[in-house]
Design a protein around this motif. Structure first.
Motif, PDB file in Angstrom:
ATOM      1  N   ARG A  23      18.457  -9.549  -7.007  1.00 48.02           N
ATOM      2  CA  ARG A  23      17.171  -9.439  -7.695  1.00 48.02           C
ATOM      3  C   ARG A  23      16.523  -8.046  -7.585  1.00 48.02           C
ATOM      4  NH1 ARG A  23      14.780 -14.268  -9.085  1.00 48.02           N
ATOM      5  NH2 ARG A  23      13.829 -12.870 -10.597  1.00 48.02           N
ATOM      6  N   PRO A  24      17.222  -7.006  -7.999  1.00 51.76           N
ATOM      7  CA  PRO A  24      16.652  -5.653  -7.891  1.00 51.76           C
ATOM      8  C   PRO A  24      15.373  -5.470  -8.702  1.00 51.76           C
ATOM      9  CG  PRO A  24      18.636  -5.626  -9.231  1.00 51.76           C
ATOM     10  CD  PRO A  24      18.557  -6.985  -8.609  1.00 51.76           C
ATOM     11  N   GLU A  25      15.222  -6.227  -9.795  1.00 51.06           N
ATOM     12  CA  GLU A  25      14.014  -6.050 -10.609  1.00 51.06           C
ATOM     13  C   GLU A  25      12.743  -6.377  -9.821  1.00 51.06           C
ATOM     14  OE1 GLU A  25      15.444 -10.213 -11.052  1.00 51.06           O
ATOM     15  OE2 GLU A  25      16.462  -8.292 -11.218  1.00 51.06           O
ATOM     16  N   ILE A  26      12.825  -7.349  -8.924  1.00 46.65           N
ATOM     17  CA  ILE A  26      11.667  -7.674  -8.095  1.00 46.65           C
ATOM     18  C   ILE A  26      11.360  -6.514  -7.152  1.00 46.65           C
ATOM     19  CG2 ILE A  26      10.813  -9.196  -6.257  1.00 46.65           C
ATOM     20  CD1 ILE A  26      12.436 -11.458  -7.613  1.00 46.65           C
ATOM     21  N   ALA A  27      12.389  -5.980  -6.514  1.00 45.02           N
ATOM     22  CA  ALA A  27      12.199  -4.865  -5.583  1.00 45.02           C
ATOM     23  C   ALA A  27      11.654  -3.630  -6.302  1.00 45.02           C
ATOM     24  CB  ALA A  27      13.506  -4.544  -4.870  1.00 45.02           C
ATOM     25  N   TRP A  28      12.181  -3.328  -7.497  1.00 44.30           N
ATOM     26  CA  TRP A  28      11.688  -2.161  -8.236  1.00 44.30           C
ATOM     27  C   TRP A  28      10.217  -2.346  -8.626  1.00 44.30           C
ATOM     28  CZ3 TRP A  28      13.684   2.244  -7.551  1.00 44.30           C
ATOM     29  CH2 TRP A  28      15.065   2.447  -7.471  1.00 44.30           C
ATOM     30  N   ASN A  29       9.817  -3.552  -9.009  1.00 44.67           N
ATOM     31  CA  ASN A  29       8.412  -3.808  -9.340  1.00 44.67           C
ATOM     32  C   ASN A  29       7.502  -3.619  -8.136  1.00 44.67           C
ATOM     33  OD1 ASN A  29       7.559  -4.718 -12.155  1.00 44.67           O
ATOM     34  ND2 ASN A  29       9.535  -5.730 -11.899  1.00 44.67           N
ATOM     35  N   ILE A  30       7.936  -4.100  -6.989  1.00 45.74           N
ATOM     36  CA  ILE A  30       7.133  -3.950  -5.771  1.00 45.74           C
ATOM     37  C   ILE A  30       6.989  -2.474  -5.414  1.00 45.74           C
ATOM     38  CG2 ILE A  30       7.127  -4.375  -3.269  1.00 45.74           C
ATOM     39  CD1 ILE A  30       8.346  -7.189  -3.997  1.00 45.74           C
ATOM     40  N   VAL A  31       8.089  -1.746  -5.442  1.00 46.92           N
ATOM     41  CA  VAL A  31       8.047  -0.327  -5.089  1.00 46.92           C
ATOM     42  C   VAL A  31       7.227   0.457  -6.105  1.00 46.92           C
ATOM     43  CG1 VAL A  31       9.460   1.751  -4.818  1.00 46.92           C
ATOM     44  CG2 VAL A  31      10.156  -0.390  -3.722  1.00 46.92           C
ATOM     45  N   ALA A  32       7.401   0.185  -7.383  1.00 43.89           N
ATOM     46  CA  ALA A  32       6.620   0.894  -8.404  1.00 43.89           C
ATOM     47  C   ALA A  32       5.126   0.644  -8.209  1.00 43.89           C
ATOM     48  CB  ALA A  32       7.067   0.480  -9.798  1.00 43.89           C
ATOM     49  N   THR A  33       4.772  -0.569  -7.846  1.00 43.74           N
ATOM     50  CA  THR A  33       3.359  -0.897  -7.607  1.00 43.74           C
ATOM     51  C   THR A  33       2.798  -0.083  -6.444  1.00 43.74           C
ATOM     52  OG1 THR A  33       3.653  -3.092  -8.550  1.00 43.74           O
ATOM     53  CG2 THR A  33       1.763  -2.791  -7.091  1.00 43.74           C
ATOM     54  N   GLU A  34       3.619   0.187  -5.438  1.00 40.23           N
ATOM     55  CA  GLU A  34       3.177   1.027  -4.315  1.00 40.23           C
ATOM     56  C   GLU A  34       2.800   2.442  -4.775  1.00 40.23           C
ATOM     57  OE1 GLU A  34       6.087   1.122  -1.161  1.00 40.23           O
ATOM     58  OE2 GLU A  34       6.106  -1.056  -0.964  1.00 40.23           O
ATOM     59  N   PHE A  35       3.417   2.889  -5.879  1.00 41.27           N
ATOM     60  CA  PHE A  35       3.197   4.245  -6.392  1.00 41.27           C
ATOM     61  C   PHE A  35       2.313   4.248  -7.649  1.00 41.27           C
ATOM     62  CE2 PHE A  35       6.919   4.666  -3.770  1.00 41.27           C
ATOM     63  CZ  PHE A  35       6.861   5.949  -3.243  1.00 41.27           C
ATOM     64  N   ALA A  36       1.611   3.157  -7.892  1.00 40.35           N
ATOM     65  CA  ALA A  36       0.874   2.978  -9.148  1.00 40.35           C
ATOM     66  C   ALA A  36      -0.020   4.167  -9.496  1.00 40.35           C
ATOM     67  CB  ALA A  36       0.052   1.688  -9.094  1.00 40.35           C
ATOM     68  N   ASP A  37      -0.771   4.683  -8.546  1.00 38.61           N
ATOM     69  CA  ASP A  37      -1.692   5.785  -8.835  1.00 38.61           C
ATOM     70  C   ASP A  37      -0.959   7.044  -9.295  1.00 38.61           C
ATOM     71  OD1 ASP A  37      -3.786   4.133  -8.152  1.00 38.61           O
ATOM     72  OD2 ASP A  37      -4.048   4.997  -6.143  1.00 38.61           O
ATOM     73  N   GLU A  38       0.228   7.281  -8.737  1.00 40.45           N
ATOM     74  CA  GLU A  38       0.985   8.484  -9.093  1.00 40.45           C
ATOM     75  C   GLU A  38       1.741   8.324 -10.409  1.00 40.45           C
ATOM     76  OE1 GLU A  38       2.916  10.635  -5.677  1.00 40.45           O
ATOM     77  OE2 GLU A  38       2.471   8.712  -4.688  1.00 40.45           O
ATOM     78  N   LEU A  39       1.866   7.107 -10.888  1.00 40.93           N
ATOM     79  CA  LEU A  39       2.618   6.842 -12.120  1.00 40.93           C
ATOM     80  C   LEU A  39       1.747   6.884 -13.375  1.00 40.93           C
ATOM     81  CD1 LEU A  39       4.813   3.900 -10.788  1.00 40.93           C
ATOM     82  CD2 LEU A  39       5.545   6.267 -11.227  1.00 40.93           C
TER      83      LEU A  39
END
Length: 171
Positions: A23-39
């Motif tokens: 389930r890499p899509e779940i992990a990528w969503n969690i990690v992307a959310t950690e960087f939300a302000d920079e994205l």
């Protein structure tokens, strides 16, 4: 009547004994959310979707040598996801892609666990005389670290790691 046990078994490690990469899509969503302000102005979900798409494209053509360079492969995957996003908005910096890829690697390691009952099942087979070999692809240092972390070494008669032997499954 019970079927006889095999004389020997080859057992894979990642996503067979260990929950490692499912389930890499779940992990990528969690990690992307950690960087939300920079994205910003890209939404974390859009970034994660672009990275997952880039990963599918990358791994569909990547040679076996990339299994030895998983950290660099993940960095390339995120850069590819960022490139796809650039057609829909501002480009994101390469330095951020590398930090996100590295965080994904750390996150996956943090979340990894041995499946419940795996030790017991392996120990039961061994106690009943079945010869056991652990067969896993990947870089030697990363795979050995998992073997030690999850107390697997003493449970197997032989351990075959791609990075130690120069070839992997299915070869």
């Amino acid at each position: 009547m019970t079927a006889p046990l095999p004389r020997a078994m080859l057992i894979d490690m990642d996503d067979t004994i260990l929950s490692a990469y499912g389930r890499p899509e779940i992990a990528w969503n969690i990690v992307a959310t950690e960087f939300a302000d920079e994205l910003l102005p890209h939404a974390p979900q859009a970034v994660a979707a672009a990275i997952v798409g880039s990963a599918r494209s990358f791994w569909s053509v990547a040679g076996a040598e990339w299994r030895m360079k998983l950290i660099q492969a993940r960095q390339e995957v995120v850069k590819g996801g960022f490139a796809a996003l650039a057609s829909h908005g501002p480009a994101l910096p390469t330095e951020l892609a590398i930090r996100i890829a590295d965080r994904f690697t750390a996150y996956r390691d943090e979340q990894m666990f041995i499946f419940p009952g795996a030790h017991e099942a392996i120990d039961t087979f061994k106690a009943r005389g079945v010869r056991l070999a652990l067969v896993t692809n990947g870089a030697a240092d990363q795979q050995r670290a998992k073997i030690e972390r999850f107390a697997l070494a003493h449970r197997f008669d032989h351990i075959q790691i791609e990075g130690e032997h120069g070839f992997g499954k299915p070869e």
